[in-house]
Motif scaffolding. Structure first.
Motif, PDB file in Angstrom:
ATOM      1  N   LYS A 183     -16.190 -10.823 -56.955  1.00 23.75           N
ATOM      2  CA  LYS A 183     -14.765 -10.975 -57.236  1.00 23.75           C
ATOM      3  C   LYS A 183     -13.951  -9.875 -56.564  1.00 23.75           C
ATOM      4  CE  LYS A 183     -11.158 -12.714 -59.423  1.00 23.75           C
ATOM      5  NZ  LYS A 183     -10.520 -13.935 -58.903  1.00 23.75           N
ATOM      6  N   ALA A 184     -14.399  -8.641 -56.693  1.00 26.10           N
ATOM      7  CA  ALA A 184     -13.693  -7.515 -56.078  1.00 26.10           C
ATOM      8  C   ALA A 184     -13.716  -7.633 -54.558  1.00 26.10           C
ATOM      9  CB  ALA A 184     -14.314  -6.197 -56.514  1.00 26.10           C
ATOM     10  N   LYS A 185     -14.869  -8.013 -54.000  1.00 28.67           N
ATOM     11  CA  LYS A 185     -14.965  -8.191 -52.541  1.00 28.67           C
ATOM     12  C   LYS A 185     -13.965  -9.237 -52.049  1.00 28.67           C
ATOM     13  CE  LYS A 185     -19.491  -8.824 -52.040  1.00 28.67           C
ATOM     14  NZ  LYS A 185     -20.788  -9.069 -51.372  1.00 28.67           N
ATOM     15  N   LYS A 186     -13.900 -10.347 -52.779  1.00 34.72           N
ATOM     16  CA  LYS A 186     -12.993 -11.433 -52.406  1.00 34.72           C
ATOM     17  C   LYS A 186     -11.538 -10.960 -52.404  1.00 34.72           C
ATOM     18  CE  LYS A 186     -11.175 -15.809 -54.145  1.00 34.72           C
ATOM     19  NZ  LYS A 186     -11.157 -16.742 -55.291  1.00 34.72           N
ATOM     20  N   GLU A 187     -11.135 -10.248 -53.473  1.00 40.40           N
ATOM     21  CA  GLU A 187      -9.741  -9.802 -53.591  1.00 40.40           C
ATOM     22  C   GLU A 187      -9.405  -8.752 -52.528  1.00 40.40           C
ATOM     23  OE1 GLU A 187      -7.742 -11.406 -55.282  1.00 40.40           O
ATOM     24  OE2 GLU A 187      -8.967 -12.416 -56.792  1.00 40.40           O
ATOM     25  N   ILE A 188     -10.350  -7.871 -52.207  1.00 43.65           N
ATOM     26  CA  ILE A 188     -10.115  -6.866 -51.169  1.00 43.65           C
ATOM     27  C   ILE A 188      -9.957  -7.525 -49.806  1.00 43.65           C
ATOM     28  CG2 ILE A 188     -11.162  -4.944 -49.883  1.00 43.65           C
ATOM     29  CD1 ILE A 188     -12.395  -3.994 -52.526  1.00 43.65           C
ATOM     30  N   LYS A 189     -10.819  -8.502 -49.509  1.00 44.85           N
ATOM     31  CA  LYS A 189     -10.726  -9.201 -48.216  1.00 44.85           C
ATOM     32  C   LYS A 189      -9.394  -9.923 -48.071  1.00 44.85           C
ATOM     33  CE  LYS A 189     -15.681  -9.903 -47.353  1.00 44.85           C
ATOM     34  NZ  LYS A 189     -16.796 -10.881 -47.277  1.00 44.85           N
ATOM     35  N   LEU A 190      -8.946 -10.555 -49.164  1.00 45.50           N
ATOM     36  CA  LEU A 190      -7.643 -11.236 -49.136  1.00 45.50           C
ATOM     37  C   LEU A 190      -6.510 -10.233 -48.921  1.00 45.50           C
ATOM     38  CD1 LEU A 190      -8.073 -13.824 -52.041  1.00 45.50           C
ATOM     39  CD2 LEU A 190      -7.802 -14.347 -49.608  1.00 45.50           C
ATOM     40  N   TYR A 191      -6.615  -9.084 -49.552  1.00 44.34           N
ATOM     41  CA  TYR A 191      -5.603  -8.031 -49.394  1.00 44.34           C
ATOM     42  C   TYR A 191      -5.558  -7.536 -47.945  1.00 44.34           C
ATOM     43  CZ  TYR A 191      -4.410  -3.042 -49.083  1.00 44.34           C
ATOM     44  OH  TYR A 191      -3.927  -1.830 -48.664  1.00 44.34           O
ATOM     45  N   LEU A 192      -6.745  -7.322 -47.368  1.00 41.27           N
ATOM     46  CA  LEU A 192      -6.807  -6.847 -45.979  1.00 41.27           C
ATOM     47  C   LEU A 192      -6.135  -7.831 -45.020  1.00 41.27           C
ATOM     48  CD1 LEU A 192     -10.485  -5.491 -45.910  1.00 41.27           C
ATOM     49  CD2 LEU A 192      -8.414  -4.121 -45.713  1.00 41.27           C
ATOM     50  N   LYS A 193      -6.341  -9.122 -45.266  1.00 38.68           N
ATOM     51  CA  LYS A 193      -5.806 -10.164 -44.371  1.00 38.68           C
ATOM     52  C   LYS A 193      -4.332 -10.477 -44.618  1.00 38.68           C
ATOM     53  CE  LYS A 193     -10.259 -12.526 -43.754  1.00 38.68           C
ATOM     54  NZ  LYS A 193     -11.033 -13.751 -44.061  1.00 38.68           N
ATOM     55  N   SER A 194      -3.923 -10.430 -45.887  1.00 42.04           N
ATOM     56  CA  SER A 194      -2.575 -10.904 -46.208  1.00 42.04           C
ATOM     57  C   SER A 194      -1.516  -9.809 -46.318  1.00 42.04           C
ATOM     58  CB  SER A 194      -2.601 -11.677 -47.537  1.00 42.04           C
ATOM     59  OG  SER A 194      -2.929 -10.803 -48.606  1.00 42.04           O
ATOM     60  N   TYR A 195      -1.935  -8.576 -46.550  1.00 40.59           N
ATOM     61  CA  TYR A 195      -0.947  -7.508 -46.787  1.00 40.59           C
ATOM     62  C   TYR A 195      -1.142  -6.313 -45.858  1.00 40.59           C
ATOM     63  CZ  TYR A 195       1.802  -4.035 -49.423  1.00 40.59           C
ATOM     64  OH  TYR A 195       2.714  -3.068 -49.796  1.00 40.59           O
ATOM     65  N   ARG A 196      -2.333  -5.762 -45.877  1.00 36.81           N
ATOM     66  CA  ARG A 196      -2.552  -4.511 -45.139  1.00 36.81           C
ATOM     67  C   ARG A 196      -2.373  -4.690 -43.639  1.00 36.81           C
ATOM     68  NH1 ARG A 196      -6.034  -0.983 -42.774  1.00 36.81           N
ATOM     69  NH2 ARG A 196      -6.116   1.150 -43.614  1.00 36.81           N
ATOM     70  N   VAL A 197      -2.804  -5.831 -43.121  1.00 30.02           N
ATOM     71  CA  VAL A 197      -2.738  -6.083 -41.684  1.00 30.02           C
ATOM     72  C   VAL A 197      -1.301  -6.128 -41.156  1.00 30.02           C
ATOM     73  CG1 VAL A 197      -2.695  -8.618 -41.801  1.00 30.02           C
ATOM     74  CG2 VAL A 197      -3.822  -7.474 -39.857  1.00 30.02           C
ATOM     75  N   LYS A 198      -0.352  -6.367 -42.068  1.00 32.35           N
ATOM     76  CA  LYS A 198       1.058  -6.485 -41.658  1.00 32.35           C
ATOM     77  C   LYS A 198       1.812  -5.157 -41.713  1.00 32.35           C
ATOM     78  CE  LYS A 198       1.267 -11.217 -43.465  1.00 32.35           C
ATOM     79  NZ  LYS A 198       1.857 -12.094 -44.505  1.00 32.35           N
ATOM     80  N   LEU A 199       1.161  -4.134 -42.225  1.00 35.08           N
ATOM     81  CA  LEU A 199       1.842  -2.847 -42.406  1.00 35.08           C
ATOM     82  C   LEU A 199       1.880  -2.009 -41.134  1.00 35.08           C
ATOM     83  CD1 LEU A 199       0.273  -1.738 -45.830  1.00 35.08           C
ATOM     84  CD2 LEU A 199       2.552  -2.704 -45.466  1.00 35.08           C
ATOM     85  N   ASN A 200       2.933  -1.214 -41.032  1.00 36.54           N
ATOM     86  CA  ASN A 200       3.009  -0.204 -39.970  1.00 36.54           C
ATOM     87  C   ASN A 200       2.358   1.055 -40.554  1.00 36.54           C
ATOM     88  OD1 ASN A 200       3.634   1.300 -37.714  1.00 36.54           O
ATOM     89  ND2 ASN A 200       5.772   1.633 -38.311  1.00 36.54           N
TER      90      ASN A 200
END
Length: 301
Positions: A185-202
């Motif tokens: 569950k934690a792995k899934k949520e972290i991967k989603l965060y990396l793809k949907s939020y973190r990747v868009k940050l400066n």
């Protein structure tokens, strides 16, 4: 010797030789500062090497009269003892004045824990319409899945996520490394965060490898993690005192309730002593008592 230079040397010792965090070092120095404040208020010119047991007993009486709780008194005395052990180690003193200094007896306070249902309620309460929603959900799942301290969570690095092996690497207290298994569950949520939020940050240059970031691409603060959890707890109407540490306690108590080996739990929590981990056996006993009371035919009214 003068207090200022001695305290400064003690601070260096704690930082370099004991490898303590800034928060821990500051706590020790604050304890020693209370002792020097006591001497100033009493107009006593006493050098560190001149302190005797009676001085320390008078100091304890002084902080007690100031309304300091027994738990805080015990912590302050622990800091004072560490300081004089250091002076003994450095051969500044020949006899440790704290050897017979007693701390107030305090009951062992059992931490608040959350049920699995309560954790699910908090996770589901995250507003996924907000940009940081996925990040916050990943934070909660990581805290509960891995039992991290809040300092370990905010320092967690992308390069220390070893998902294929099913582990994350943590730099804990004293900069000691440990590997902690991470759930699906934690792995899934972290991967989603990396793809949907973190990747868009400066992302700020100093935070490129930090996992959880704020909207400015910088490392999150401890206060921010507390705020996220407090707001969610208030939103769902939880009456318990919920903090990041509550997730760590819940992680440990749920493992012990499920029959996990205490040594394994100690390793995952990063406790130096098994005695610290044993608090969760007390939690487990309470759980067992409640189970008997609720389900055994002879325990029902």
């Amino acid at each position: 010797m003068k207090w200022t230079s001695t305290i400064e040397n003690f601070k260096t010792y704690l930082t370099l030789e004991k490898s303590l965090s800034k928060n821990s070092v500051d706590a020790y120095i604050n304890d020693i500062t209370k002792l020097t404040t006591f001497f100033k208020e009493k107009n006593m010119e006493v050098a560190p090497e001149e302190v005797i047991l009676q001085h320390l007993k008078d100091f304890v009486a002084w902080i007690n009269d100031a309304g300091t709780s027994p738990r805080t008194q015990a912590r302050v005395i622990s800091g004072i003892k560490a300081f004089f052990k250091y002076l003994l180690l450095e051969e500044i003193i020949e006899k440790n004045p704290t050897a017979l200094l007693e701390a107030p007896k305090i009951g062992r306070k059992l931490p608040d824990t959350l049920t699995v249902d309560e954790i699910d309620i908090l996770v589901k309460a995250v507003d996924m319409n907000k940009a940081e929603g996925q990040r916050n959900r990943a934070i909660l799942e990581t805290l509960y899945s891995c039992g991290l301290r809040v300092s370990e969570l905010i320092d967690l690095r992308v390069s220390n996520l070893h998902f294929r092996m099913g582990f994350i690497k943590i730099h804990g207290k004293g900069n000691k490394e440990r590997l902690i298994p991470i759930g699906k569950k934690a792995k899934k949520e972290i991967k989603l965060y990396l793809k949907s939020y973190r990747v868009k940050l400066n992302i700020d240059k100093d935070s490129e490898d930090i996992l959880f970031l704020n909207r400015r691409g910088r490392k999150l603060s401890r206060v921010m993690i507390f705020t996220i959890i407090k707001n969610l707890s208030k939103k769902v109407g939880l009456k318990k005192n919920v903090s990041p540490h509550t997730f760590r306690h819940s992680f440990a108590s749920h493992l012990v309730e499920g029959g996990a080996d205490l040594r394994a739990v100690q390793e995952m929590l990063g406790h130096e002593s098994i005695l610290t981990t044993e608090i969760y056996t007390h939690l487990d006993r309470e759980y067992l008592k409640e189970t008997i009371k609720n389900f055994h035919p002879r325990s029902k009214d």
